[in-house]
Design an enzyme around this catalytic site. Sequence first.
Site, PDB file in Angstrom:
ATOM      1  N   HIS A  81      62.934   9.602  52.126  1.00 49.15           N
ATOM      2  CA  HIS A  81      64.168   9.062  52.693  1.00 49.15           C
ATOM      3  C   HIS A  81      64.108   7.548  52.717  1.00 49.15           C
ATOM      4  CE1 HIS A  81      63.420   7.353  56.718  1.00 49.15           C
ATOM      5  NE2 HIS A  81      62.367   8.123  56.718  1.00 49.15           N
ATOM      6  N   CYS A  82      65.293   6.946  52.704  1.00 46.79           N
ATOM      7  CA  CYS A  82      65.421   5.498  52.851  1.00 46.79           C
ATOM      8  C   CYS A  82      66.467   5.242  53.926  1.00 46.79           C
ATOM      9  CB  CYS A  82      65.784   4.855  51.513  1.00 46.79           C
ATOM     10  SG  CYS A  82      67.338   5.442  50.822  1.00 46.79           S
ATOM     11  N   GLN A  83      67.229   4.192  53.787  1.00 50.82           N
ATOM     12  CA  GLN A  83      68.242   3.897  54.799  1.00 50.82           C
ATOM     13  C   GLN A  83      69.495   4.751  54.593  1.00 50.82           C
ATOM     14  OE1 GLN A  83      67.525   1.980  57.359  1.00 50.82           O
ATOM     15  NE2 GLN A  83      69.513   2.024  58.352  1.00 50.82           N
ATOM     16  N   TYR A 110      67.898   7.210  57.066  1.00 50.67           N
ATOM     17  CA  TYR A 110      67.657   6.771  58.433  1.00 50.67           C
ATOM     18  C   TYR A 110      68.947   6.389  59.147  1.00 50.67           C
ATOM     19  CZ  TYR A 110      65.619   4.735  62.539  1.00 50.67           C
ATOM     20  OH  TYR A 110      65.306   4.476  63.840  1.00 50.67           O
TER      21      TYR A 110
END
Length: 118
Positions: A81-83, A110
Amino acid sequence: MAASATRDISYKDLRVLLDKGQNLFLVDVRTQEEVDKGRIPGSIHIPVNAVEEAFAMDPLAYKTKYGVAKPPLDSSELVFHCQMGKRGSVATSKAVELGYVNARNYTRGYKEWSEKEG
């Protein structure tokens, strides 16, 4: 069905995996600055530009560098996952190219997590 569709995981599905807590391997591919502002509990930080190198490492080097055992190629609970999803998708593709056939991307990242979890 498009290949990428099967590689996505929703907030609800991620929450189930986190609550089960057994074999989930959650990788945060954001920058250190982003991670410092907040993270999903239990995630390990490997920036997106280091994912390919990290997952190509031998298990001992990986454990030495990241402090956790390297997940097996057939790991069913490998999630990136990232932002907001783009870098997570890139990381997931790199992992799949390296043989992690079940790697998935938490597409809303996120940003959604922090909205839902406070």
